[in-house]
Scaffold this active site. Structure first.
Site, PDB file in Angstrom:
ATOM      1  N   GLU A 277      32.863  49.643  89.432  1.00  0.00           N
ATOM      2  CA  GLU A 277      31.466  49.858  89.816  1.00  0.00           C
ATOM      3  C   GLU A 277      30.625  50.296  88.612  1.00  0.00           C
ATOM      4  O   GLU A 277      29.418  50.101  88.581  1.00  0.00           O
ATOM      5  CB  GLU A 277      31.386  50.899  90.949  1.00  0.00           C
ATOM      6  CG  GLU A 277      30.212  50.665  91.886  1.00  0.00           C
ATOM      7  CD  GLU A 277      30.219  51.552  93.127  1.00  0.00           C
ATOM      8  OE1 GLU A 277      30.960  52.552  93.173  1.00  0.00           O
ATOM      9  OE2 GLU A 277      29.459  51.249  94.062  1.00  0.00           O
ATOM     10  N   HIS A 298      58.301  42.582  92.209  1.00  0.00           N
ATOM     11  CA  HIS A 298      58.844  41.547  93.103  1.00  0.00           C
ATOM     12  C   HIS A 298      57.710  40.767  93.763  1.00  0.00           C
ATOM     13  O   HIS A 298      57.934  40.100  94.763  1.00  0.00           O
ATOM     14  CB  HIS A 298      59.753  42.192  94.154  1.00  0.00           C
ATOM     15  CG  HIS A 298      60.917  42.896  93.523  1.00  0.00           C
ATOM     16  ND1 HIS A 298      62.178  42.346  93.438  1.00  0.00           N
ATOM     17  CD2 HIS A 298      60.981  44.095  92.877  1.00  0.00           C
ATOM     18  CE1 HIS A 298      62.976  43.182  92.793  1.00  0.00           C
ATOM     19  NE2 HIS A 298      62.272  44.252  92.437  1.00  0.00           N
ATOM     20  N   LYS A 412      24.323  44.687 101.484  1.00  0.00           N
ATOM     21  CA  LYS A 412      23.713  45.590 102.480  1.00  0.00           C
ATOM     22  C   LYS A 412      22.460  44.941 103.057  1.00  0.00           C
ATOM     23  O   LYS A 412      22.258  44.922 104.261  1.00  0.00           O
ATOM     24  CB  LYS A 412      23.297  46.921 101.826  1.00  0.00           C
ATOM     25  CG  LYS A 412      24.440  47.802 101.431  1.00  0.00           C
ATOM     26  CD  LYS A 412      23.886  49.147 100.978  1.00  0.00           C
ATOM     27  CE  LYS A 412      24.903  49.919 100.186  1.00  0.00           C
ATOM     28  NZ  LYS A 412      24.351  51.070  99.498  1.00  0.00           N
TER      29      LYS A 412
HETATM   30  O1  PA5 Z   1      29.929  55.701  93.176  1.00  0.00           O
HETATM   31  C1  PA5 Z   1      28.995  55.525  93.940  1.00  0.00           C
HETATM   32  O2  PA5 Z   1      27.854  55.931  93.678  1.00  0.00           O
HETATM   33  C2  PA5 Z   1      29.193  54.831  95.271  1.00  0.00           C
HETATM   34  O3  PA5 Z   1      30.479  54.329  95.396  1.00  0.00           O
HETATM   35  C3  PA5 Z   1      28.908  55.792  96.405  1.00  0.00           C
HETATM   36  O4  PA5 Z   1      29.742  56.902  96.299  1.00  0.00           O
HETATM   37  C4  PA5 Z   1      29.097  55.125  97.772  1.00  0.00           C
HETATM   38  O5  PA5 Z   1      28.319  53.976  97.865  1.00  0.00           O
HETATM   39  C5  PA5 Z   1      28.724  56.095  98.892  1.00  0.00           C
HETATM   40  O6  PA5 Z   1      27.405  56.513  98.749  1.00  0.00           O
HETATM   41  P1  PA5 Z   1      26.838  57.773  99.505  1.00  0.00           P
HETATM   42  O7  PA5 Z   1      27.565  58.968  99.058  1.00  0.00           O
HETATM   43  O8  PA5 Z   1      25.392  57.797  99.169  1.00  0.00           O
HETATM   44  O9  PA5 Z   1      27.080  57.538 100.987  1.00  0.00           O
END
Ligand code: PA5
Length: 426
Positions: A277, A298, A412
């Site tokens: 990410e 494996h 989303k």
């Molecule tokens: O690393 C990040 O910012 C994301 O993976 C968020 O943690 C994830 O989308 C969850 O977001 P939130 O804490 O706003 O619900």
């Protein structure tokens, strides 16, 4: 403390020009001048954590353990993976005697999971910790809608004393809901993004509730914060980041994080989220994959040995383990394993690491090894901080902002349009 080794020659990677590039990244990072510099709160978070704050989290965790037998932690992405990684890494594989359980929800959308969860906990007392920095993420919000109703039906007015909310200090639907209902609140700091938040209340409250020592975790994080801030060729975080970038530039666009410890499976998941990410933007970035050996020797082992040559392998090796078995001698040696007599299963794995490493290297897979002395709160705190810092250096070498995630909005928006969420109908 933590060591990084490379199958090639590190000095070929840490060239003068690479070193200059890293020096400027180092300067920008610590002077808070790089991309996304308003999200650097994690960088000195361990040393900024005060005794009062840690005590408050520990006391709340103790209160949760007294009022409940199960804590359901609702969150997704960075709002769940850090706690899940630490709890899994430190918990025994099997525990019949377990008095207190931490269960995660809201990390996916499954009616069966939520229904079965509510049945599973019906004869035990429950508390909830809902975690969302934005306070608007659909998956945890949906899970909370069901579980909040479950708690209110089961506990009536007392439900509000069993629900703990971790969210932004000033905004979001979850904050409004928590304020209305009078739930106890913890703050996700403004300048710490989800995947860098394991050492804030996001990770620490569930970890403390699970019975682990958050002070030691933070001490490990703090040791890493100090040691890894040095601009030195011996700094393993800089070495790892430089190696990743060097290999990426040679065409090795996939990194396989391999371990021989199944308890580290969620540390691998956390690592995938952190790097995937943070770096996967602007059509750039290393694709992070993980395997657990010897299980995956494996299955994916075949591809790694012989498939398309676009991957490098990073071994995460634990030097000492607490719990082990030694192979014993058998009279008739029918299974032909007497040659292993006296060898522990951990020693077997360390040899399996050498054998696998040599095999994959001969198959054209470059290798990095990260060696961790042992698995406890302190060393995990160190390891997680090491990965976060390396990730920032790694992304900056690609000229990427490590702290945003613009790409996750596309799916989303489509879901909202398809489901005609108000404001998304057209
Ligand atoms: O690393 C990040 O910012 C994301 O993976 C968020 O943690 C994830 O989308 C969850 O977001 P939130 O804490 O706003 O619900």
């Amino acid at each position: 403390m933590l060591q990084v080794n490379y199958s090639g020659n590190l000095s070929d990677v840490l060239t003068e020009s690479k070193w200059q590039e890293l020096e400027s990244i180092h300067y920008n990072l610590y002077e808070k001048q790089g991309k996304g510099n308003d999200f650097l709160g994690w960088l000195d978070w361990p040393s900024r954590s005060t005794d009062d704050w840690i005590n408050h989290i520990q006391q709340t965790a103790e209160q949760i353990r007294q009022q409940a037998d199960v804590l359901i932690v609702i969150g997704i992405g960075g709002s769940y993976l850090g706690a899940k990684a630490v709890i899994e890494a430190l918990s025994p594989y099997f525990n019949k005697e377990q008095e207190f359980e931490v269960i995660f929800a809201g990390q996916h959308v499954s009616g069966a999971y939520l229904k079965q969860l509510m049945t599973y906990v019906e004869d035990r007392d429950v508390a909830l910790n809902v975690i969302s920095k934005s306070g608007t993420t659909t998956e945890p919000a949906l899970a909370f809608r069901f579980l909040q109703q479950y708690m209110e039906e089961r506990y009536g007015d007392e439900a509000s004393e069993r629900i703990y909310v971790t969210t932004d200090a000033n905004k979001g639907a979850l904050l409004d809901l928590a304020t209305q209902k009078g739930y106890q609140r913890f703050v996700v700091p403004d300048d710490v993004g989800g995947r860098y938040s394991v050492m804030t209340a996001v990770g620490l409250l569930p970890i403390a509730a699970a019975g682990f020592d958050i002070r030691l975790l933070l001490e490990g994080g703090q040791a890493a914060e100090v040691e890894l801030s040095e601009f030195s060729q011996e700094n393993p975080a800089l070495q790892y980041a430089a190696l990743r970038h060097h290999l990426y530039e040679q065409g090795y666009t996939n990194e396989v994080l391999a371990t021989f410890e199944p308890v580290l499976a969620y540390v691998q998941e956390w690592w995938k989220q952190l790097f995937g990410e943070s770096e996967g933007k602007e059509h750039k970035g290393i694709f992070p994959v993980s395997v657990t050996y010897t299980t995956d020797l494996h299955s994916l082992g075949q591809y790694i040995q012989d498939g398309k040559r676009h991957l490098f392998e990073t071994f995460m090796i634990v030097d000492e383990v607490d719990d082990d078995l030694q192979v014993f001698e058998k009279e008739n040696d029918a299974d032909q394993l007497n040659y292993l007599a006296g060898t522990s299963l951990h020693e077997f794995n360390l040899v399996a690491y050498q054998g696998t490493s040599q095999a994959h290297l001969s198959g054209g897979v470059p290798q990095v090894t990260i060696r961790i002395p042992e698995l406890d709160e302190y060393h995990l705190g160190y390891l997680l901080y090491f990965y976060m810092l390396s990730c920032a250096f790694s992304a900056y070498q690609l000229e990427i902002n490590p702290f945003d995630q613009p790409g996750v909005e596309a799916y989303k928006t489509n879901i909202f349009k398809l489901l005609k969420k108000p404001g998304f109908e057209s």
